[in-house]
Design an enzyme around this catalytic site. Sequence first.
Site, PDB file in Angstrom:
ATOM      1  N   CYS A   1     -36.242 140.416 128.283  1.00 60.49           N
ATOM      2  CA  CYS A   1     -35.903 140.945 126.956  1.00 60.49           C
ATOM      3  C   CYS A   1     -35.026 139.914 126.242  1.00 60.49           C
ATOM      4  O   CYS A   1     -33.944 140.207 125.743  1.00 60.49           O
ATOM      5  CB  CYS A   1     -35.191 142.283 127.061  1.00 60.49           C
ATOM      6  SG  CYS A   1     -35.960 143.462 128.187  1.00 60.49           S
ATOM      7  N   ALA A   2     -35.516 138.677 126.202  1.00 55.18           N
ATOM      8  CA  ALA A   2     -34.692 137.520 125.871  1.00 55.18           C
ATOM      9  C   ALA A   2     -34.362 137.363 124.397  1.00 55.18           C
ATOM     10  O   ALA A   2     -33.291 136.842 124.067  1.00 55.18           O
ATOM     11  CB  ALA A   2     -35.386 136.253 126.369  1.00 55.18           C
TER      12      ALA A   2
ATOM     13  N   GLY B   1     -29.770 134.184 122.277  1.00 50.98           N
ATOM     14  CA  GLY B   1     -28.427 133.652 122.498  1.00 50.98           C
ATOM     15  C   GLY B   1     -28.127 133.431 123.967  1.00 50.98           C
ATOM     16  O   GLY B   1     -27.582 132.393 124.363  1.00 50.98           O
ATOM     17  N   LYS B   2     -28.496 134.403 124.794  1.00 52.78           N
ATOM     18  CA  LYS B   2     -28.258 134.283 126.233  1.00 52.78           C
ATOM     19  C   LYS B   2     -29.179 133.230 126.850  1.00 52.78           C
ATOM     20  O   LYS B   2     -28.789 132.509 127.775  1.00 52.78           O
ATOM     21  CB  LYS B   2     -28.436 135.643 126.909  1.00 52.78           C
ATOM     22  CG  LYS B   2     -27.451 136.702 126.406  1.00 52.78           C
ATOM     23  CD  LYS B   2     -27.734 138.060 127.014  1.00 52.78           C
ATOM     24  CE  LYS B   2     -26.816 139.125 126.431  1.00 52.78           C
ATOM     25  NZ  LYS B   2     -27.022 139.344 124.979  1.00 52.78           N
TER      26      LYS B   2
ATOM     27  N   CYS C   1     -26.030 146.677 125.176  1.00 54.01           N
ATOM     28  CA  CYS C   1     -25.011 146.749 124.117  1.00 54.01           C
ATOM     29  C   CYS C   1     -24.823 148.201 123.679  1.00 54.01           C
ATOM     30  O   CYS C   1     -24.616 148.490 122.507  1.00 54.01           O
ATOM     31  CB  CYS C   1     -25.376 145.860 122.942  1.00 54.01           C
ATOM     32  SG  CYS C   1     -27.022 146.148 122.241  1.00 54.01           S
TER      33      CYS C   1
ATOM     34  N   ASP D   1     -44.228 142.472 128.673  1.00 49.22           N
ATOM     35  CA  ASP D   1     -43.385 143.659 128.749  1.00 49.22           C
ATOM     36  C   ASP D   1     -42.506 143.552 129.993  1.00 49.22           C
ATOM     37  O   ASP D   1     -43.011 143.463 131.119  1.00 49.22           O
ATOM     38  CB  ASP D   1     -44.273 144.910 128.811  1.00 49.22           C
ATOM     39  CG  ASP D   1     -43.487 146.195 128.687  1.00 49.22           C
ATOM     40  OD1 ASP D   1     -42.278 146.206 129.017  1.00 49.22           O
ATOM     41  OD2 ASP D   1     -44.073 147.206 128.263  1.00 49.22           O
TER      42      ASP D   1
ATOM     43  N   ASP E   1     -31.182 141.907 129.631  1.00 49.87           N
ATOM     44  CA  ASP E   1     -30.508 142.470 128.458  1.00 49.87           C
ATOM     45  C   ASP E   1     -31.414 143.590 127.963  1.00 49.87           C
ATOM     46  O   ASP E   1     -32.238 143.403 127.076  1.00 49.87           O
ATOM     47  CB  ASP E   1     -30.303 141.400 127.394  1.00 49.87           C
ATOM     48  CG  ASP E   1     -29.468 141.890 126.222  1.00 49.87           C
ATOM     49  OD1 ASP E   1     -29.012 143.051 126.264  1.00 49.87           O
ATOM     50  OD2 ASP E   1     -29.268 141.118 125.266  1.00 49.87           O
TER      51      ASP E   1
END
Length: 474
Positions: free
Chosen positions: A285-286, A290-291, A401, A332, A348
Site C-alpha cells: 500500500c505504498a 513517502g515511506k 493513520c 492488491d 501502511d
Amino acid sequence: MSSDQTAPPSKDAKPKKILPLRERPRRGKDSKWQTPALRAPDGMNARDVAVSALFSVFVEKRAFDDVFNKAAATRHLEPRDRAFARVIAATVLRHHGELRAVISRFLEKPLPEHQGRLEQILLSAAAQLLFLQTAPHAAISLAVDQCRADKSAERFAKLTNAVLRRVSDQGHAILATLDPVALNIPAWLLARWQATFGTEVARAIAAASLMEAPLDLTVRSDAAQWADHLGGIALPTGSVRLSGAGRIEELSGYDDGAWWVQDAAAALPAKLLGAIAGKDVADLCAAPGGKTAQLAAAGARVTAVDKSPGRLNRLKENATRLGLNVETLVGDASEFAPGRMFDAILIDAPCTATGTVRRHPDILILKRDEDVAALATLQSRILDGAAASLKPGGTLVYCTCSLEPEEGANQIDRFLAGHPEFRRSEIDAAALGLDPSWLSAAGDLRTLPCHLADLPAGMTGMDGFFAAKLERMA
C-alpha cells in the site's frame, strides 16, 4: 471570450498602470476606498472551484483532493487562485458545523431540498467572512453572483445577500459562543475518542485536528542545516517543519531531490525497520510513496506495491525526482503473493485515516462508524497474507493513520494470537527521537494530533499514527 480573459489593447491605447493586488483599492458599502483585509484573488473562478469541490464532498460524498484537483484543472486556475480556492474549501470542511450554526441563526426555515449549490455558496462566503478576513463586499457580492449563475439557486440570490450581510455584522459574536469540537467533530467519532483516550485527551485531539497542519519534510541528510536554510525547525524525530512555506515546487532543494513532503508522524514507521541497507524490503500500500522514498534512501532494495496504477505512477515520478531506484508492482496487497521472501515488510494499511483530519478535513464528512469494522477486516487480510512472505528473523512493521483501536492495537493482538511465530519487537524511543509517552504499555507506537504542543504557534501537532514492530522468530 471568458470573463477571466481581456481583449488585447489597440495600438493607440495608452498603457494602463496596474497596481499590485495588495495595493488595489476596493469600494466599501459607504463608497469609501478600502483595502481588503485578505490579499486574495477577486475573481469568480477560485470561488466557483471551491463551491464545486464542496458540493462533491457534501452531496456526492467524494474525496476532496480528487474533486478539487479536477475542478481546478478544468478552470485552469493560476497557482494563487488555486491556493485561495483550496483554503476556502478546507476552511469550510474544518468549520462546517460552526458555519452552519451561524448561518442558521439568520434563516427563518431550513434550506429547501432542491437548492442547487446554495448551501455550499453560503458556507464558502461565511468562511471568507468569519475565518479568512475577506472584504465583506467581495465575499457577499460574488456569492450572490454565484447564486444567480446556478439555475437551482438563483431564486435565493436576495436571501443570500441578506443572510451574508447579517453573518458579516453579527457572525463573529455568535461564533465566539460556539463549541468547535462539538459542532465540527462527528458525534460518533468524538464518542470513540472519548472511550479510547478519555474526555480530556479526546477534546485535545479534536481541537488539534481542526487546526491547519504545518508543512513537514523528510530530508536526505542534515535536518538541522535544511531547517536553517528553509527557515523552519528541526524536530527531535528528524523531520523539518515549515510554516507558511508557499509553493512546494519553489522551495530550495525540491528540484535537487534533497527532501520530500511527509508528515513527521508518517515518517516514523519506516524508521522502525532499523538498518536496511542492502536488504529486500516490500512496501505494501505504498502510494503516495513517502515511506518508499525513506526505504530506498536508506539503501534498501524496495518493491513498492499498490493497487492503483495512477498513484503508483506518481510514486515512480517522485522516485525519479529524488534519484531513487524502486521496483513497483501493481497489485492488491490483500492478495500479495510475490513468490519470494523479504527481509523486511512495511504495511501502511488502508484505514479510516481519522488521525489525519488536519490534512484531510473531508474525513469529518465522509467517514462513518461502520467504516471501522469494514477496514479492520481488510487490514487483517493484508497482515495475514504478508506474514507468509517474511523471512525467519525478518521484521514486519504494521501501521495505520487511524486513531481507532480496531485498526491498531487490537489488530496486532488478533494477529499475534493467530501467528505464534511472531512476537513484538522492542522500539528504541531514544534512538528515534520519540517521546517515551508515545509508546503504549504493549510497546507499540501511538502518536496523536495533539502531540508536539509546545512548539511555536502554527508549528504544533502531528498526524495520529499507530505502528507496531513485529519479528518473525527463526
